[in-house]
Design a protein around this motif. Structure first.
Motif, PDB file in Angstrom:
ATOM      1  N   TRP A 188      -7.768  30.369 -32.092  1.00 52.63           N
ATOM      2  CA  TRP A 188      -9.138  30.698 -32.449  1.00 52.63           C
ATOM      3  C   TRP A 188      -9.256  31.045 -33.934  1.00 52.63           C
ATOM      4  O   TRP A 188     -10.156  30.560 -34.625  1.00 52.63           O
ATOM      5  N   SER A 189      -8.356  31.887 -34.418  1.00 58.61           N
ATOM      6  CA  SER A 189      -8.485  32.412 -35.769  1.00 58.61           C
ATOM      7  C   SER A 189      -8.390  31.315 -36.823  1.00 58.61           C
ATOM      8  O   SER A 189      -9.012  31.415 -37.885  1.00 58.61           O
ATOM      9  N   VAL A 190      -7.642  30.252 -36.550  1.00 64.02           N
ATOM     10  CA  VAL A 190      -7.567  29.122 -37.474  1.00 64.02           C
ATOM     11  C   VAL A 190      -8.667  28.103 -37.183  1.00 64.02           C
ATOM     12  O   VAL A 190      -9.479  27.783 -38.058  1.00 64.02           O
ATOM     13  N   PHE A 191      -8.695  27.597 -35.959  1.00 65.36           N
ATOM     14  CA  PHE A 191      -9.553  26.458 -35.653  1.00 65.36           C
ATOM     15  C   PHE A 191     -10.966  26.862 -35.219  1.00 65.36           C
ATOM     16  O   PHE A 191     -11.934  26.157 -35.528  1.00 65.36           O
ATOM     17  N   GLY A 192     -11.085  27.966 -34.475  1.00 61.99           N
ATOM     18  CA  GLY A 192     -12.416  28.379 -34.044  1.00 61.99           C
ATOM     19  C   GLY A 192     -13.300  28.751 -35.205  1.00 61.99           C
ATOM     20  O   GLY A 192     -14.504  28.452 -35.216  1.00 61.99           O
ATOM     21  N   ASP A 238      -9.384  42.893 -31.314  1.00 56.83           N
ATOM     22  CA  ASP A 238      -8.491  43.372 -32.365  1.00 56.83           C
ATOM     23  C   ASP A 238      -7.383  42.374 -32.687  1.00 56.83           C
ATOM     24  O   ASP A 238      -6.572  42.615 -33.585  1.00 56.83           O
ATOM     25  N   ASN A 239      -7.346  41.259 -31.974  1.00 55.72           N
ATOM     26  CA  ASN A 239      -6.319  40.233 -32.168  1.00 55.72           C
ATOM     27  C   ASN A 239      -6.915  38.950 -32.731  1.00 55.72           C
ATOM     28  O   ASN A 239      -6.243  37.927 -32.782  1.00 55.72           O
ATOM     29  N   LEU A 240      -8.182  38.990 -33.139  1.00 49.99           N
ATOM     30  CA  LEU A 240      -8.911  37.788 -33.536  1.00 49.99           C
ATOM     31  C   LEU A 240      -9.610  37.976 -34.865  1.00 49.99           C
ATOM     32  O   LEU A 240     -10.182  39.041 -35.126  1.00 49.99           O
ATOM     33  N   ILE A 241      -9.610  36.937 -35.682  1.00 49.27           N
ATOM     34  CA  ILE A 241     -10.442  36.939 -36.885  1.00 49.27           C
ATOM     35  C   ILE A 241     -11.882  36.659 -36.464  1.00 49.27           C
ATOM     36  O   ILE A 241     -12.154  35.684 -35.755  1.00 49.27           O
ATOM     37  N   ARG A 242     -12.796  37.517 -36.909  1.00 49.79           N
ATOM     38  CA  ARG A 242     -14.218  37.378 -36.546  1.00 49.79           C
ATOM     39  C   ARG A 242     -15.120  37.229 -37.761  1.00 49.79           C
ATOM     40  O   ARG A 242     -16.335  37.066 -37.622  1.00 49.79           O
ATOM     41  N   THR A 243     -14.559  37.257 -38.944  1.00 45.90           N
ATOM     42  CA  THR A 243     -15.339  37.208 -40.176  1.00 45.90           C
ATOM     43  C   THR A 243     -16.254  35.979 -40.204  1.00 45.90           C
ATOM     44  O   THR A 243     -15.796  34.847 -39.989  1.00 45.90           O
ATOM     45  N   GLY A 244     -17.523  36.202 -40.458  1.00 43.52           N
ATOM     46  CA  GLY A 244     -18.481  35.111 -40.599  1.00 43.52           C
ATOM     47  C   GLY A 244     -19.040  34.560 -39.305  1.00 43.52           C
ATOM     48  O   GLY A 244     -19.903  33.681 -39.329  1.00 43.52           O
ATOM     49  N   ILE A 245     -18.566  35.054 -38.167  1.00 38.71           N
ATOM     50  CA  ILE A 245     -19.060  34.572 -36.872  1.00 38.71           C
ATOM     51  C   ILE A 245     -20.139  35.541 -36.400  1.00 38.71           C
ATOM     52  O   ILE A 245     -19.833  36.633 -35.914  1.00 38.71           O
ATOM     53  N   THR A 246     -21.394  35.169 -36.547  1.00 41.65           N
ATOM     54  CA  THR A 246     -22.488  36.091 -36.226  1.00 41.65           C
ATOM     55  C   THR A 246     -22.786  36.136 -34.735  1.00 41.65           C
ATOM     56  O   THR A 246     -23.118  37.204 -34.207  1.00 41.65           O
TER      57      THR A 246
END
Length: 277
Positions: free
Chosen positions: A98-102, A41-49
């Motif tokens: 992670w949310s920016v660079f990952g 809930d603290n991470l952007i996961r959009t597009g990471i399958t």
């Protein structure tokens, strides 16, 4: 209780809206820091399958900061994984790293190189190439004083055909001092010394050797890099505003959500606010 932005129901004191206006559980530490129930809930996961990626899994170690929670808050903080990890804290620099660079690291090469072009412009590296680009997270380098394994953890590494950048990421915390074999160096100096001593042999052809400091705070870093290594700084606000990022719209919302739930009149003036609790 307060009402959510959609007016559908009341939000309790142990709930909050995330950057996409989704209601999620939240715990409050004794120091007033918010932590989500599950690190996802603290991470952007959009597009990471392929989720979760190994970089995130390695951050799921149990934190000693669970002692900062008690009662209902401790129950929420340990409900997601069965224990508390620092990645749940809204003060976690790893979460925004992670949310920016990952996310950009997993983008197609053409998109990654275009974003790096704008990043290099932001940090004033006009002669840095973007071809053969790669981004890695949280890899350890040999210790520059002793060359033993398990040396400094590089929050973000960026390599291209002529550039290598070692990034030190902060949110509200200050730079770590008392580093090195004699405890007389800081984190920026150690990374700079590694590049100065061994960068040419390890990264042949990289004319630009750079240590980059990233923080929410404007005065988090000072230049302690040795001769031959460039030092740059930027802010999460500026990084999140780069429109060439494929998730730029979501990233802008995420940054404002994280900043709005981190800064208070006390820590906005900063000094050494703890990154976890």
């Amino acid at each position: 209780m307060t009402q959510d932005n959609r007016g559908t129901r009341e939000i309790s004191s142990n709930e909050m809206l995330d950057w996409n206006d989704r209601i999620i559980p939240v715990a409050h530490s004794k120091g007033g820091v918010k932590a989500v129930a599950h690190p996802y809930d603290n991470l952007i996961r959009t597009g990471i399958t392929a989720w979760p990626p190994p970089e995130i899994v390695q951050k799921f170690y149990k934190s000693r900061q669970s002692r900062a929670f008690e009662g209902k808050d401790l129950e929420i903080a340990t409900s997601g994984l069965g224990y508390y990890c620092d990645l749940q804290s809204l003060h976690s620099e790893d979460a925004i790293t992670w949310s920016v660079f990952g996310t950009i690291a997993r983008s197609p090469q053409t998109i990654l190189e275009n974003w790096l072009k704008h990043l290099f412009r932001l940090i004033d590296l006009p002669d840095a190439n973007t071809d053969n680009a790669e981004i890695f997270l949280w890899r350890r380098i040999p210790h520059p004083d002793t060359l033993v394994s398990g040396g400094p953890e590089i929050d973000v590494g960026i390599t291209t055909s002529n550039t290598v950048i070692l990034c030190e990421a902060k949110w509200l915390s200050g730079i770590g001092a008392a580093q090195g074999k004699a405890k007389d160096k800081d984190q920026i100096q150690l990374r700079g010394e590694f590049l100065a001593k061994y960068g040419t042999a390890i990264f042949p052809g990289r004319l630009h050797k750079v240590v980059l400091g990233i923080s929410l705070l404007p005065d988090a870093f000072k230049d302690t890099t040795p001769e031959g290594v460039s030092f740059r700084t930027t802010s999460w606000q500026h990084l999140s505003a780069l429109t060439s990022h494929p998730l730029a719209n979501e990233l802008a919302l995420y940054f404002e959500w994280k900043r709005g739930n981190s800064l208070t009149p006390k820590n906005a003036k900063h000094k050494n606010a703890n990154s976890a609790i």
